[in-house]
Scaffold this motif. Sequence first.
Motif, PDB file in Angstrom:
ATOM      1  N   VAL A 204      -3.743  15.386   1.482  1.00 44.41           N
ATOM      2  CA  VAL A 204      -3.988  14.497   0.338  1.00 44.41           C
ATOM      3  C   VAL A 204      -5.484  14.524   0.048  1.00 44.41           C
ATOM      4  O   VAL A 204      -6.298  14.241   0.930  1.00 44.41           O
ATOM      5  CB  VAL A 204      -3.523  13.060   0.644  1.00 44.41           C
ATOM      6  CG1 VAL A 204      -3.849  12.129  -0.518  1.00 44.41           C
ATOM      7  CG2 VAL A 204      -2.031  13.042   0.939  1.00 44.41           C
TER       8      VAL A 204
ATOM      9  N   ALA B  18      -7.114   9.344  -3.553  1.00 42.55           N
ATOM     10  CA  ALA B  18      -6.133   8.324  -3.918  1.00 42.55           C
ATOM     11  C   ALA B  18      -6.560   7.656  -5.214  1.00 42.55           C
ATOM     12  O   ALA B  18      -7.748   7.420  -5.439  1.00 42.55           O
ATOM     13  CB  ALA B  18      -5.992   7.284  -2.810  1.00 42.55           C
TER      14      ALA B  18
ATOM     15  N   PHE C 165      -2.929  13.505  -5.194  1.00 38.25           N
ATOM     16  CA  PHE C 165      -3.583  12.210  -5.021  1.00 38.25           C
ATOM     17  C   PHE C 165      -2.519  11.169  -4.692  1.00 38.25           C
ATOM     18  O   PHE C 165      -1.479  11.101  -5.349  1.00 38.25           O
ATOM     19  CB  PHE C 165      -4.318  11.786  -6.299  1.00 38.25           C
ATOM     20  CG  PHE C 165      -5.693  12.379  -6.459  1.00 38.25           C
ATOM     21  CD1 PHE C 165      -6.817  11.563  -6.422  1.00 38.25           C
ATOM     22  CD2 PHE C 165      -5.866  13.735  -6.651  1.00 38.25           C
ATOM     23  CE1 PHE C 165      -8.093  12.100  -6.576  1.00 38.25           C
ATOM     24  CE2 PHE C 165      -7.124  14.287  -6.811  1.00 38.25           C
ATOM     25  CZ  PHE C 165      -8.249  13.464  -6.772  1.00 38.25           C
ATOM     26  N   ALA C 166      -2.794  10.351  -3.690  1.00 39.93           N
ATOM     27  CA  ALA C 166      -1.893   9.249  -3.348  1.00 39.93           C
ATOM     28  C   ALA C 166      -2.048   8.119  -4.361  1.00 39.93           C
ATOM     29  O   ALA C 166      -3.001   8.083  -5.148  1.00 39.93           O
ATOM     30  CB  ALA C 166      -2.195   8.749  -1.941  1.00 39.93           C
ATOM     31  N   LEU C 167      -1.101   7.187  -4.341  1.00 41.15           N
ATOM     32  CA  LEU C 167      -1.127   6.010  -5.209  1.00 41.15           C
ATOM     33  C   LEU C 167      -1.568   4.825  -4.355  1.00 41.15           C
ATOM     34  O   LEU C 167      -0.792   4.300  -3.560  1.00 41.15           O
ATOM     35  CB  LEU C 167       0.263   5.762  -5.806  1.00 41.15           C
ATOM     36  CG  LEU C 167       0.886   6.955  -6.532  1.00 41.15           C
ATOM     37  CD1 LEU C 167       2.341   6.664  -6.879  1.00 41.15           C
ATOM     38  CD2 LEU C 167       0.089   7.308  -7.778  1.00 41.15           C
ATOM     39  N   ASP C 168      -2.828   4.431  -4.519  1.00 41.10           N
ATOM     40  CA  ASP C 168      -3.405   3.407  -3.651  1.00 41.10           C
ATOM     41  C   ASP C 168      -3.354   2.054  -4.350  1.00 41.10           C
ATOM     42  O   ASP C 168      -4.181   1.753  -5.205  1.00 41.10           O
ATOM     43  CB  ASP C 168      -4.843   3.778  -3.300  1.00 41.10           C
ATOM     44  CG  ASP C 168      -5.412   2.886  -2.213  1.00 41.10           C
ATOM     45  OD1 ASP C 168      -4.794   1.853  -1.909  1.00 41.10           O
ATOM     46  OD2 ASP C 168      -6.474   3.218  -1.668  1.00 41.10           O
TER      47      ASP C 168
ATOM     48  N   ASP D 166       0.833  -1.206   0.000  1.00 39.76           N
ATOM     49  CA  ASP D 166       0.000   0.000   0.000  1.00 39.76           C
ATOM     50  C   ASP D 166       0.866   1.254   0.000  1.00 39.76           C
ATOM     51  O   ASP D 166       1.334   1.707   1.045  1.00 39.76           O
ATOM     52  CB  ASP D 166      -0.931  -0.007   1.214  1.00 39.76           C
ATOM     53  CG  ASP D 166      -1.995   1.082   1.131  1.00 39.76           C
ATOM     54  OD1 ASP D 166      -1.963   1.868   0.165  1.00 39.76           O
ATOM     55  OD2 ASP D 166      -2.856   1.140   2.026  1.00 39.76           O
TER      56      ASP D 166
ATOM     57  N   THR E 101       2.656  11.447  -3.799  1.00 42.63           N
ATOM     58  CA  THR E 101       1.432  11.913  -4.453  1.00 42.63           C
ATOM     59  C   THR E 101       1.762  12.529  -5.802  1.00 42.63           C
ATOM     60  O   THR E 101       2.884  12.994  -6.035  1.00 42.63           O
ATOM     61  CB  THR E 101       0.690  12.964  -3.605  1.00 42.63           C
ATOM     62  OG1 THR E 101       1.467  14.172  -3.552  1.00 42.63           O
ATOM     63  CG2 THR E 101       0.430  12.457  -2.192  1.00 42.63           C
TER      64      THR E 101
ATOM     65  N   ARG F 285     -11.593   9.851   1.121  1.00 37.96           N
ATOM     66  CA  ARG F 285     -11.447   9.663   2.565  1.00 37.96           C
ATOM     67  C   ARG F 285     -12.773   9.217   3.168  1.00 37.96           C
ATOM     68  O   ARG F 285     -13.831   9.759   2.867  1.00 37.96           O
ATOM     69  CB  ARG F 285     -10.982  10.971   3.196  1.00 37.96           C
ATOM     70  CG  ARG F 285     -10.703  10.902   4.676  1.00 37.96           C
ATOM     71  CD  ARG F 285     -10.247  12.249   5.213  1.00 37.96           C
ATOM     72  NE  ARG F 285      -8.846  12.519   4.895  1.00 37.96           N
ATOM     73  CZ  ARG F 285      -8.442  13.345   3.942  1.00 37.96           C
ATOM     74  NH1 ARG F 285      -9.325  13.971   3.182  1.00 37.96           N
ATOM     75  NH2 ARG F 285      -7.150  13.542   3.733  1.00 37.96           N
TER      76      ARG F 285
ATOM     77  N   LEU G 160      -6.715   9.179   4.964  1.00 33.46           N
ATOM     78  CA  LEU G 160      -5.680   9.699   4.083  1.00 33.46           C
ATOM     79  C   LEU G 160      -4.919  10.772   4.854  1.00 33.46           C
ATOM     80  O   LEU G 160      -5.509  11.486   5.671  1.00 33.46           O
ATOM     81  CB  LEU G 160      -6.282  10.304   2.812  1.00 33.46           C
ATOM     82  CG  LEU G 160      -6.864   9.333   1.783  1.00 33.46           C
ATOM     83  CD1 LEU G 160      -7.664  10.087   0.730  1.00 33.46           C
ATOM     84  CD2 LEU G 160      -5.754   8.525   1.127  1.00 33.46           C
TER      85      LEU G 160
ATOM     86  N   SER H 249      -0.228   4.137  -0.423  1.00 34.64           N
ATOM     87  CA  SER H 249      -0.978   5.242   0.169  1.00 34.64           C
ATOM     88  C   SER H 249      -0.996   5.180   1.695  1.00 34.64           C
ATOM     89  O   SER H 249      -1.586   6.052   2.342  1.00 34.64           O
ATOM     90  CB  SER H 249      -2.419   5.256  -0.353  1.00 34.64           C
ATOM     91  OG  SER H 249      -3.170   4.162   0.146  1.00 34.64           O
TER      92      SER H 249
ATOM     93  N   VAL I 175       3.489  10.034   2.200  1.00 36.47           N
ATOM     94  CA  VAL I 175       3.178   9.176   1.057  1.00 36.47           C
ATOM     95  C   VAL I 175       3.452   9.932  -0.240  1.00 36.47           C
ATOM     96  O   VAL I 175       3.315  11.160  -0.301  1.00 36.47           O
ATOM     97  CB  VAL I 175       1.709   8.689   1.083  1.00 36.47           C
ATOM     98  CG1 VAL I 175       1.416   7.940   2.376  1.00 36.47           C
ATOM     99  CG2 VAL I 175       0.733   9.838   0.895  1.00 36.47           C
TER     100      VAL I 175
END
Length: 260
Positions: A222, A225, A170-173, A50, A154, A183, A218, A52, A152
């Motif tokens: 952020v 994701a 945006f996170a990388l989920d 993960d 982004t 969220r 999150l 994220s 994390v």
Amino acid sequence: MRRPVPLLALSLLAASGGPALAGQTACWFENGAVVVPAAIGEVAGDYVLDLSAPHTLLHETAAQRAGFAETSLSLPVRLAGQRTAAAPVAVQDLDYRGVGFVTPIAGVIGADILDRYVVTLDFAPCRLTLEPLKRRGEPPPGALAVAMVGGVPTVLAAASNGLRGVSGPFALDTASRGGVRARGAADAPRQKPAGTLRGLSLDGVLRQDVPAVVAGALPDGVVGAIGVEVLAAYRLRLDPEALRLWLTPQEKGPGVSAGP
């Protein structure tokens, strides 16, 4: 004629470990997440990968079985042929993360481990490659700028449900079903669909009718994701040292059109 390498030189190479090499492991998709074989301390098993998640987690059931009573540990982590010594690991009840998985999930490998390597993730077939960080010259072109937010990696993206839009980091989920995660409740399963977004713009590509998930915390700052359903269309190469992400398209999937 090739000269034999002296035994002393061989022993020195063995003692120093020789040059740092890349490590690889096969991974697989289960329940919308990327799962890898790994070990935290002596707890070997299936771990969710993960990007994220800012922190690496060990399921309290697995920790108790291994004889740990504390909730904050410092343990080596072995993943894809690499070993991280004395990494901080939080022990938590991860039953909510294991909903829908066929085999028990031992824990979560988070960004605090993965940001020590150049990470390459191939989705077809699933394979994780970790290379030691090293300073390079100017990074190759064609990369997205990466910002570390709340621990994390982004990238900039924008999403809209047709009435309201958000844009920002945006996170990388790599651990959620769907194309975008918003969220939600910290202990909500990340595999439960929660509708469809009108569009997602990422790296000059507009994706339409993107499945969404509303679950999980999150980091502050952020805005959302990007989930596996979108990421699986690419080969990911993330360099935390250069703060760059390369997305190499694997194939053009449904609902994808060129952005402006």
